[in-house]
Design a protein around this motif. Sequence first.
Motif, PDB file in Angstrom:
ATOM      1  N   LEU A   1       0.730  -1.323   0.091  1.00  0.00           N
ATOM      2  CA  LEU A   1      -0.190  -0.257   0.086  1.00  0.00           C
ATOM      3  C   LEU A   1       0.840   1.375   0.157  1.00  0.00           C
ATOM      4  CD1 LEU A   1      -2.991  -1.252   2.680  1.00  0.00           C
ATOM      5  CD2 LEU A   1      -2.973  -0.892   0.152  1.00  0.00           C
ATOM      6  N   GLY A   2       2.042   1.046   0.223  1.00  0.00           N
ATOM      7  CA  GLY A   2       2.837   2.280   0.617  1.00  0.00           C
ATOM      8  C   GLY A   2       2.851   2.929   1.584  1.00  0.00           C
ATOM      9  N   TRP A   3       1.989   2.565   2.673  1.00  0.00           N
ATOM     10  CA  TRP A   3       1.751   3.317   3.990  1.00  0.00           C
ATOM     11  C   TRP A   3       2.988   3.123   5.059  1.00  0.00           C
ATOM     12  CZ3 TRP A   3      -3.693   2.207   5.521  1.00  0.00           C
ATOM     13  CH2 TRP A   3      -4.612   2.584   4.602  1.00  0.00           C
ATOM     14  N   LYS A   4       2.686   4.047   5.714  1.00  0.00           N
ATOM     15  CA  LYS A   4       4.069   3.927   6.746  1.00  0.00           C
ATOM     16  C   LYS A   4       3.557   2.918   7.836  1.00  0.00           C
ATOM     17  CE  LYS A   4       6.095   8.485   6.962  1.00  0.00           C
ATOM     18  NZ  LYS A   4       6.504   9.794   7.987  1.00  0.00           N
ATOM     19  N   PHE A   5       4.529   2.147   8.528  1.00  0.00           N
ATOM     20  CA  PHE A   5       4.388   1.164   9.310  1.00  0.00           C
ATOM     21  C   PHE A   5       4.903   1.515  10.808  1.00  0.00           C
ATOM     22  CE2 PHE A   5       5.077  -2.541  11.711  1.00  0.00           C
ATOM     23  CZ  PHE A   5       4.052  -3.411  11.826  1.00  0.00           C
ATOM     24  N   LEU A  42      -0.436   9.007  15.081  1.00  0.00           N
ATOM     25  CA  LEU A  42      -1.356   8.964  14.023  1.00  0.00           C
ATOM     26  C   LEU A  42      -2.019  10.423  13.520  1.00  0.00           C
ATOM     27  CD1 LEU A  42      -3.537   5.993  15.305  1.00  0.00           C
ATOM     28  CD2 LEU A  42      -1.576   5.944  13.344  1.00  0.00           C
ATOM     29  N   ARG A  43      -2.088  11.210  14.479  1.00  0.00           N
ATOM     30  CA  ARG A  43      -2.554  12.473  14.338  1.00  0.00           C
ATOM     31  C   ARG A  43      -1.567  13.175  13.385  1.00  0.00           C
ATOM     32  NH1 ARG A  43      -6.999  14.699  14.145  1.00  0.00           N
ATOM     33  NH2 ARG A  43      -7.663  14.108  16.358  1.00  0.00           N
ATOM     34  N   ARG A  44      -0.223  13.179  13.721  1.00  0.00           N
ATOM     35  CA  ARG A  44       0.772  13.836  12.846  1.00  0.00           C
ATOM     36  C   ARG A  44       0.687  13.303  11.525  1.00  0.00           C
ATOM     37  NH1 ARG A  44       5.702  11.602  14.891  1.00  0.00           N
ATOM     38  NH2 ARG A  44       5.558  10.330  13.151  1.00  0.00           N
ATOM     39  N   GLU A  45       0.460  11.732  11.225  1.00  0.00           N
ATOM     40  CA  GLU A  45       0.582  11.208  10.032  1.00  0.00           C
ATOM     41  C   GLU A  45      -0.674  11.716   9.205  1.00  0.00           C
ATOM     42  OE1 GLU A  45       2.769   9.865   8.519  1.00  0.00           O
ATOM     43  OE2 GLU A  45       4.176   9.474  10.199  1.00  0.00           O
ATOM     44  N   VAL A  53      -0.004   2.030   9.047  1.00  0.00           N
ATOM     45  CA  VAL A  53      -0.612   0.964   9.677  1.00  0.00           C
ATOM     46  C   VAL A  53       0.251   0.867  11.035  1.00  0.00           C
ATOM     47  CG1 VAL A  53      -0.589  -1.454   9.677  1.00  0.00           C
ATOM     48  CG2 VAL A  53      -0.922  -0.179   7.582  1.00  0.00           C
ATOM     49  N   LEU A  54      -0.715   0.975  12.114  1.00  0.00           N
ATOM     50  CA  LEU A  54      -0.102   0.690  13.286  1.00  0.00           C
ATOM     51  C   LEU A  54      -0.534  -0.875  14.053  1.00  0.00           C
ATOM     52  CD1 LEU A  54       0.780   1.695  16.426  1.00  0.00           C
ATOM     53  CD2 LEU A  54      -1.416   2.672  16.610  1.00  0.00           C
ATOM     54  N   ALA A  55       0.454  -1.626  14.383  1.00  0.00           N
ATOM     55  CA  ALA A  55       0.349  -2.693  14.846  1.00  0.00           C
ATOM     56  C   ALA A  55       0.286  -2.444  16.423  1.00  0.00           C
ATOM     57  CB  ALA A  55       1.569  -3.667  14.644  1.00  0.00           C
ATOM     58  N   CYS A  56      -0.925  -2.803  17.095  1.00  0.00           N
ATOM     59  CA  CYS A  56      -1.133  -2.446  18.413  1.00  0.00           C
ATOM     60  C   CYS A  56      -2.211  -3.201  19.371  1.00  0.00           C
ATOM     61  CB  CYS A  56      -1.578  -1.052  18.541  1.00  0.00           C
ATOM     62  SG  CYS A  56      -2.058  -0.306  20.203  1.00  0.00           S
ATOM     63  N   THR A 154     -10.212  -4.862   2.178  1.00  0.00           N
ATOM     64  CA  THR A 154     -11.192  -3.803   2.906  1.00  0.00           C
ATOM     65  C   THR A 154     -11.041  -2.662   3.096  1.00  0.00           C
ATOM     66  OG1 THR A 154     -11.829  -5.914   4.467  1.00  0.00           O
ATOM     67  CG2 THR A 154     -12.221  -3.543   5.377  1.00  0.00           C
ATOM     68  N   ILE A 155      -9.497  -2.404   3.116  1.00  0.00           N
ATOM     69  CA  ILE A 155      -9.114  -1.041   2.972  1.00  0.00           C
ATOM     70  C   ILE A 155      -9.414  -0.583   1.642  1.00  0.00           C
ATOM     71  CG2 ILE A 155      -6.888   0.281   2.812  1.00  0.00           C
ATOM     72  CD1 ILE A 155      -5.846  -1.667   5.043  1.00  0.00           C
ATOM     73  N   LEU A 156      -9.096  -1.024   0.432  1.00  0.00           N
ATOM     74  CA  LEU A 156      -9.190  -0.705  -1.069  1.00  0.00           C
ATOM     75  C   LEU A 156     -10.646  -0.470  -1.272  1.00  0.00           C
ATOM     76  CD1 LEU A 156      -6.457  -2.431  -2.708  1.00  0.00           C
ATOM     77  CD2 LEU A 156      -6.380  -0.330  -1.955  1.00  0.00           C
TER      78      LEU A 156
END
Length: 158
Positions: A1-5, A42-45, A53-56, A154-156
Motif C-alpha cells: 500500500l505504500g503506507w508507513k508502518f 497517527l494525528r501527525r501522519e 498502519v499501526l500494529a497495536c 477491505t481498505i481498498l
Amino acid sequence: LGWKFYDADDYHPPENRKKMAEGIPLNDEDRIPWLCALHDILRREDASRQDAVLACSALKKMYRRVLISGASATESNQPEQPGENPALKILFVHLDGPKDIIAGRLGKRRGHFMPPELLKSQFDTLEPPSAPENFITVSLEKSLPEIVLEIESTILQG
C-alpha cells in the motif's frame, strides 16, 4: 500500500517494558500514556495526509477511543466540540484466533520483552470490537497471504 508502518511495542516506555519482562501485566495507568503517544503519531501522519498502519494491542474499547481521539477520550464520553481536533478515521483489524495458535506464535518470537506467560492476561482484558466501532475481524487460522489480502481488500473498498 505504500503506507508507513509503526509497531506500537517500539513506543512503550522503559517502565512498561520492564514490567512486562518481569511477567507483570500492564494496567490502564500504564497503557493510557502509551496510547496517547500513539494517537499523536497517527494525528501527525493524518495532518500530513499520510496513511499509516499501526500494529497495536488495543485490547479495550476505551484504548481504541484513545487512539481515535487522544487523551480527551479518557476524560469524557461526550462528543467533541466544534473547533476541536476531529477524531481520526481508523479501521481496526481484530486478529482473532484460538489461544493455542497465538501461544504457538508467541513461543517462536525471540528477543521480545513480553513473555508468552502474559497471553492469558491479554485474553482476560480483551474487549473485542463491536458496533459502532469501525472494524473487521480476521481469523488467524488463515494463512498470512490470506490475512493480508482480506485486510487490503477491505481498505481498498473504502
